[in-house]
Scaffold this motif. Structure first.
Motif, PDB file in Angstrom:
ATOM      1  N   ASN A   1      95.378  94.798  69.528  1.00 11.44           N
ATOM      2  CA  ASN A   1      95.603  93.351  69.639  1.00 11.44           C
ATOM      3  C   ASN A   1      94.463  92.674  70.395  1.00 11.44           C
ATOM      4  OD1 ASN A   1      97.930  93.366  68.144  1.00 11.44           O
ATOM      5  ND2 ASN A   1      99.292  92.752  69.813  1.00 11.44           N
ATOM      6  N   GLY A   2      93.236  93.147  70.131  1.00 11.77           N
ATOM      7  CA  GLY A   2      92.067  92.559  70.758  1.00 11.77           C
ATOM      8  C   GLY A   2      91.765  93.077  72.152  1.00 11.77           C
ATOM      9  N   ARG A   3      92.540  94.024  72.629  1.00 12.61           N
ATOM     10  CA  ARG A   3      92.320  94.580  73.958  1.00 12.61           C
ATOM     11  C   ARG A   3      91.897  96.043  73.826  1.00 12.61           C
ATOM     12  NH1 ARG A   3      97.705  92.981  77.282  1.00 12.61           N
ATOM     13  NH2 ARG A   3      96.471  93.813  79.013  1.00 12.61           N
ATOM     14  N   THR A   4      91.118  96.535  74.788  1.00  7.64           N
ATOM     15  CA  THR A   4      90.683  97.930  74.758  1.00  7.64           C
ATOM     16  C   THR A   4      90.944  98.580  76.110  1.00  7.64           C
ATOM     17  OG1 THR A   4      88.425  97.359  75.407  1.00  7.64           O
ATOM     18  CG2 THR A   4      88.891  97.522  73.028  1.00  7.64           C
TER      19      THR A   4
ATOM     20  N   ARG B   1      89.577 101.627  71.300  1.00  3.50           N
ATOM     21  CA  ARG B   1      90.131 101.055  70.076  1.00  3.50           C
ATOM     22  C   ARG B   1      90.662  99.656  70.359  1.00  3.50           C
ATOM     23  NH1 ARG B   1      92.152 105.546  66.837  1.00  3.50           N
ATOM     24  NH2 ARG B   1      93.390 104.077  65.607  1.00  3.50           N
ATOM     25  N   SER B   2      90.567  98.764  69.382  1.00  2.00           N
ATOM     26  CA  SER B   2      91.103  97.421  69.547  1.00  2.00           C
ATOM     27  C   SER B   2      92.610  97.451  69.353  1.00  2.00           C
ATOM     28  CB  SER B   2      90.475  96.464  68.531  1.00  2.00           C
ATOM     29  OG  SER B   2      91.057  95.170  68.654  1.00  2.00           O
TER      30      SER B   2
ATOM     31  N   GLY C   1      97.229  98.166  63.859  1.00  2.00           N
ATOM     32  CA  GLY C   1      96.968  96.739  63.697  1.00  2.00           C
ATOM     33  C   GLY C   1      97.903  96.058  62.750  1.00  2.00           C
TER      34      GLY C   1
END
Length: 400
Positions: free
Chosen positions: A341-344, A338-339, A399
């Motif tokens: 803050n743009g990290r997985t 899952r993203s 998000g």
């Protein structure tokens, strides 16, 4: 000649993941970041006043400035025997008690006294991160029995039997559980105890969370329920969790005479006596009223329900209701990929790092407890911080 600067045995010891997470969170907080830590397993309450006063008085008494018996103050051992009878129903002689430098020291003393190289120790997982280390240090072999949410994180006799070999010497049994908060029923305790008796297996049972049980659940002491095990049973306990005394470092082990004599001899050459002032404080704790304990348990119960409901409401998180101790142990595999803050993340080690760096919330990944895919969150922190911390995780996931 070995070129290593330290021994292989010590080099093999893994750092304490719980202390590492707590240390990193505190360092970030000291640097001005608004970190909320769910890592450390210690009550947020101060030690009750009457216990502190007993320590103050002990400081003033010159007899506490000197060495005392390596195995513990006789009056404290007597009080522990009386407290054990009161709280669990187990009758023990003070001669069967060793006072140790905290619960971890009792764990180390027990395994170093019981285990020879090659002996196998069955350890239900998720397990407290410290248990495997002294087993390995003694030359023993940890045999994990992995339990998951489908059984409430509790091991069955069938699982234990499948793990048993002719090298099995010890079973580690913990209820209430760190890290899952699981509590075994009386019938489950009896079945496991009878299995151990049938096969001549030692049981090391950690009862340090005995007073922290909630709802309709109850604490059951294995040697009380299965008295036939008493000659092959070591009971571990201490004042840290029940009385908010983690920093005072007083624990104990209860065991048959030969084990206690061996462990006491070991302690006489490693630490000598536990600090006398701490022992006097522990004496006040175990012989005093449980009123403060009841107050703290009520607060933990309230927080337990908050953290469980909030975590389970997060999309991708599955959390069972904790039954004891002060930990929630959610399954987080639904957050993989899952993203955030743009990290997985594709494991809970990376997920814990992302949550700490992006949400400023410290959790302990399940890898530390032998079960990747999960995490431990202590609910032994203030109500407002608890709600804020879980909300931050929820906001990161959604998000928002």
């Amino acid at each position: 000649m070995s070129s290593s600067r330290i021994s292989a045995a010590v080099a093999a010891i893994a750092p304490s993941a719980t202390l590492a997470v707590d240390s990193k969170a505190k360092a970030m907080k000291a640097a001005g970041e608004p970190v909320i830590g769910f890592g450390a397993g210690e009550p947020d309450f101060p030690t009750p006043a009457h216990i502190v006063e007993a320590a103050v008085e002990a400081c003033r008494d010159p007899k506490n400035h000197k060495y005392s018996p390596a195995g513990g103050l006789p009056e404290l051992k007597q009080a522990i025997a009386e407290k054990t009878k009161r709280d669990s129903g187990l009758e023990v002689d003070p001669a069967n008690i060793l006072v140790t430098n905290g619960g971890k020291h009792a764990v180390y003393a027990s395994f170093l006294t019981l285990i020879d190289p090659g002996d196998e120790v069955i350890l239900p997982a998720p397990y407290w991160t410290t248990y495997p280390e002294p087993i390995g240090l003694a030359g023993g072999v940890t045999v994990p029995v992995v339990c998951d949410e489908t059984t409430g994180y509790k091991a069955t006799v069938e699982q234990l039997e499948a793990a048993r070999t002719d090298r099995t010497k010890v079973l580690v049994f913990v209820s209430p559980s760190n890290p899952t908060g699981a509590v075994y029923s009386r019938d489950e305790v009896r079945a496991i105890g009878q299995w151990a008796v049938e096969h001549g297996i030692w049981v090391v049972t950690d009862e340090i969370y005995e007073h922290l049980v909630y709802g309709g659940n109850e604490f059951t002491s294995l040697p009380v329920e299965v008295p036939e095990i008493i000659d092959r049973c070591v009971v571990l306990n201490g004042v840290a969790k029940t009385y908010a005394m983690t920093g005072w470092r007083v624990g104990w082990m209860i065991a048959p005479n030969d084990v206690i004599k061996g462990a006491t001899n070991l302690q006489s050459h490693s630490t000598s006596n536990v600090a006398n002032v701490s022992q006097r404080a522990a004496l006040a704790a175990v012989s005093g009223s449980l009123d403060d304990v009841v107050m703290m348990r009520e607060a933990f119960d309230r927080r337990r329900q908050t953290i469980w409901k909030m975590l389970d409401a997060i999309d991708g998180v599955e959390c069972l209701e904790p039954e004891g101790a002060f930990y929630a142990y959610p399954k987080l595999t639904g957050l993989y990929g899952r993203s955030l803050n743009g990290r997985t993340a594709d494991n809970t080690l990376d997920l814990a790092t992302i949550i700490l760096e992006e949400a400023k919330v410290a959790i302990v990944p399940g890898e530390a407890f032998g079960t990747p895919g999960y995490a431990r969150l202590s609910f032994a922190l203030g109500d407002d911080d608890l709600a804020e911390g879980v909300q931050r995780i929820s906001d990161l996931v959604s998000g928002s």
